[in-house]
Structure formats: structure tokens, C-alpha cells
Design a protein around this motif. Structure first.
Motif, PDB file in Angstrom:
ATOM      1  N   PRO A   8       0.822  -1.214   0.000  1.00 46.57           N
ATOM      2  CA  PRO A   8       0.000   0.000   0.000  1.00 46.57           C
ATOM      3  C   PRO A   8       0.860   1.271   0.000  1.00 46.57           C
ATOM      4  CG  PRO A   8      -0.946  -1.602   1.499  1.00 46.57           C
ATOM      5  CD  PRO A   8       0.388  -2.152   1.047  1.00 46.57           C
ATOM      6  N   GLU A   9       1.956   1.249   0.733  1.00 44.76           N
ATOM      7  CA  GLU A   9       2.836   2.420   0.796  1.00 44.76           C
ATOM      8  C   GLU A   9       3.504   2.688  -0.548  1.00 44.76           C
ATOM      9  OE1 GLU A   9       3.053  -0.228   2.987  1.00 44.76           O
ATOM     10  OE2 GLU A   9       1.984   0.746   4.628  1.00 44.76           O
ATOM     11  N   SER A  10       3.991   1.648  -1.181  1.00 48.77           N
ATOM     12  CA  SER A  10       4.671   1.865  -2.466  1.00 48.77           C
ATOM     13  C   SER A  10       3.681   2.298  -3.545  1.00 48.77           C
ATOM     14  CB  SER A  10       5.463   0.629  -2.901  1.00 48.77           C
ATOM     15  OG  SER A  10       4.623  -0.462  -3.204  1.00 48.77           O
ATOM     16  N   ARG A  11       2.445   1.790  -3.479  1.00 48.37           N
ATOM     17  CA  ARG A  11       1.436   2.247  -4.441  1.00 48.37           C
ATOM     18  C   ARG A  11       1.084   3.710  -4.185  1.00 48.37           C
ATOM     19  NH1 ARG A  11      -0.283  -2.935  -3.485  1.00 48.37           N
ATOM     20  NH2 ARG A  11      -1.938  -2.291  -2.064  1.00 48.37           N
ATOM     21  N   ASN A  12       1.021   4.121  -2.926  1.00 49.61           N
ATOM     22  CA  ASN A  12       0.767   5.534  -2.621  1.00 49.61           C
ATOM     23  C   ASN A  12       1.900   6.414  -3.133  1.00 49.61           C
ATOM     24  OD1 ASN A  12      -1.723   5.117  -1.429  1.00 49.61           O
ATOM     25  ND2 ASN A  12      -0.877   4.901   0.615  1.00 49.61           N
ATOM     26  N   GLU A  13       3.130   5.942  -3.019  1.00 49.25           N
ATOM     27  CA  GLU A  13       4.264   6.699  -3.556  1.00 49.25           C
ATOM     28  C   GLU A  13       4.168   6.787  -5.081  1.00 49.25           C
ATOM     29  OE1 GLU A  13       7.840   4.862  -2.099  1.00 49.25           O
ATOM     30  OE2 GLU A  13       7.262   5.203  -0.009  1.00 49.25           O
ATOM     31  N   TRP A  14       3.765   5.706  -5.713  1.00 48.66           N
ATOM     32  CA  TRP A  14       3.607   5.667  -7.161  1.00 48.66           C
ATOM     33  C   TRP A  14       2.538   6.685  -7.567  1.00 48.66           C
ATOM     34  CZ3 TRP A  14       3.098   0.182  -9.746  1.00 48.66           C
ATOM     35  CH2 TRP A  14       3.185   0.286 -11.137  1.00 48.66           C
ATOM     36  N   ILE A  15       1.422   6.692  -6.857  1.00 49.23           N
ATOM     37  CA  ILE A  15       0.344   7.640  -7.143  1.00 49.23           C
ATOM     38  C   ILE A  15       0.825   9.079  -6.961  1.00 49.23           C
ATOM     39  CG2 ILE A  15      -1.894   8.477  -6.305  1.00 49.23           C
ATOM     40  CD1 ILE A  15      -2.587   5.449  -5.832  1.00 49.23           C
ATOM     41  N   ASP A  19       0.836  12.044  -9.693  1.00 46.90           N
ATOM     42  CA  ASP A  19       0.287  13.384  -9.461  1.00 46.90           C
ATOM     43  C   ASP A  19       1.296  14.456  -9.870  1.00 46.90           C
ATOM     44  OD1 ASP A  19      -2.171  12.470  -8.537  1.00 46.90           O
ATOM     45  OD2 ASP A  19      -1.552  12.544  -6.422  1.00 46.90           O
ATOM     46  N   ARG A  20       2.557  14.236  -9.519  1.00 47.86           N
ATOM     47  CA  ARG A  20       3.604  15.201  -9.909  1.00 47.86           C
ATOM     48  C   ARG A  20       3.734  15.273 -11.428  1.00 47.86           C
ATOM     49  NH1 ARG A  20       5.485  14.033  -4.781  1.00 47.86           N
ATOM     50  NH2 ARG A  20       6.671  12.151  -5.086  1.00 47.86           N
ATOM     51  N   LEU A  21       3.643  14.124 -12.069  1.00 45.44           N
ATOM     52  CA  LEU A  21       3.710  14.085 -13.519  1.00 45.44           C
ATOM     53  C   LEU A  21       2.516  14.819 -14.133  1.00 45.44           C
ATOM     54  CD1 LEU A  21       5.155  12.997 -16.048  1.00 45.44           C
ATOM     55  CD2 LEU A  21       3.834  10.901 -15.791  1.00 45.44           C
ATOM     56  N   ALA A  22       1.334  14.559 -13.622  1.00 42.27           N
ATOM     57  CA  ALA A  22       0.128  15.209 -14.146  1.00 42.27           C
ATOM     58  C   ALA A  22       0.193  16.722 -13.965  1.00 42.27           C
ATOM     59  CB  ALA A  22      -1.110  14.643 -13.457  1.00 42.27           C
ATOM     60  N   ALA A  23       0.818  17.179 -12.890  1.00 39.68           N
ATOM     61  CA  ALA A  23       0.929  18.618 -12.625  1.00 39.68           C
ATOM     62  C   ALA A  23       1.755  19.332 -13.692  1.00 39.68           C
ATOM     63  CB  ALA A  23       1.530  18.852 -11.246  1.00 39.68           C
ATOM     64  N   ASP A  46      -4.230   9.295 -15.186  1.00 36.86           N
ATOM     65  CA  ASP A  46      -5.366   9.062 -14.289  1.00 36.86           C
ATOM     66  C   ASP A  46      -5.824   7.609 -14.326  1.00 36.86           C
ATOM     67  OD1 ASP A  46      -5.565  11.595 -13.163  1.00 36.86           O
ATOM     68  OD2 ASP A  46      -6.861  12.333 -14.761  1.00 36.86           O
ATOM     69  N   ALA A  47      -5.764   7.003 -15.503  1.00 41.95           N
ATOM     70  CA  ALA A  47      -6.158   5.594 -15.611  1.00 41.95           C
ATOM     71  C   ALA A  47      -5.223   4.717 -14.784  1.00 41.95           C
ATOM     72  CB  ALA A  47      -6.159   5.161 -17.079  1.00 41.95           C
ATOM     73  N   THR A  48      -3.952   5.037 -14.787  1.00 37.39           N
ATOM     74  CA  THR A  48      -2.984   4.283 -13.996  1.00 37.39           C
ATOM     75  C   THR A  48      -3.254   4.452 -12.511  1.00 37.39           C
ATOM     76  OG1 THR A  48      -1.315   4.485 -15.735  1.00 37.39           O
ATOM     77  CG2 THR A  48      -0.521   3.992 -13.508  1.00 37.39           C
ATOM     78  N   LYS A  49      -3.558   5.667 -12.102  1.00 38.62           N
ATOM     79  CA  LYS A  49      -3.893   5.911 -10.694  1.00 38.62           C
ATOM     80  C   LYS A  49      -5.116   5.096 -10.282  1.00 38.62           C
ATOM     81  CE  LYS A  49      -4.122  10.143  -9.362  1.00 38.62           C
ATOM     82  NZ  LYS A  49      -4.302  11.605  -9.289  1.00 38.62           N
ATOM     83  N   ARG A  50      -6.153   5.096 -11.130  1.00 34.15           N
ATOM     84  CA  ARG A  50      -7.355   4.309 -10.819  1.00 34.15           C
ATOM     85  C   ARG A  50      -7.016   2.835 -10.674  1.00 34.15           C
ATOM     86  NH1 ARG A  50      -9.587   7.478 -14.494  1.00 34.15           N
ATOM     87  NH2 ARG A  50      -9.507   5.928 -16.131  1.00 34.15           N
TER      88      ARG A  50
END
Length: 90
Positions: A8-15, A19-23, A46-50
């Protein structure tokens, strides 16, 4: 995406990285592993985040790798890896 070894932590870091990329407001985003011909639009971020969020939720709701794989394949039929046996030993 190979997510079996994530936490869960590594997925949150990935997300957070997504977010930084999307910005940056990219016009193009190329997935590292994609089906030939798939579009290279920023919507993949966004699809990857979902997908990452759904994976975490489904992982908690299922009790075996096979159930997890089947549930994700149902949610993302076009994203199914034909090499799932490499990830889950199916």
C-alpha cells in the motif's frame, strides 16, 4: 503494470509520482508497457492511478492470487496480461 510486489505504501508513492507528472500538464504520456497502437495521451496517468487504487482495494477484498487476478481482469479486460502466470503462477 507489475503490481504484485507492491505494498500500500509503495502504491501511494507511485500515485504521488503520477500526481507530480500530471501537474506538468503533459500533452503526451507513453505507458512503459502498453499494447501496440494504444494512445499516448495524458489520460493514461489518471487511468494508472485508478488501476493502482482498484488493485489495492481488490487485493484486500480477495483471498487468493487467482481471485485477485480474475477480479482485476473483470475491471480491466483490455489491460489483462496474457502472461499472468509470470506474476501469479497461474
Amino acid at each position: 503494470m507489475f503490481v504484485d510486489a507492491t505494498t500500500p505504501e509503495s502504491r501511494n508513492e507511485w500515485i504521488a509520482e503520477l500526481d507530480r507528472l500530471a501537474a506538468l500538464n503533459p500533452k503526451t504520456a507513453v505507458a512503459g508497457h502498453k499494447k501496440p497502437g494504444a494512445p499516448d495521451g495524458p489520460e493514461i496517468i489518471d487511468a494508472t492511478k485508478r488501476y493502482l487504487v482498484d488493485f489495492g482495494r481488490v487485493q484486500e477484498e480477495t483471498s487468493s492470487d487467482r481471485e485477485l487476478y480474475d477480479a482485476m481482469a473483470k475491471l480491466y479486460p483490455d489491460w489483462v496480461s496474457q502472461q499472468a502466470w509470470l506474476m501469479f503462477g497461474l
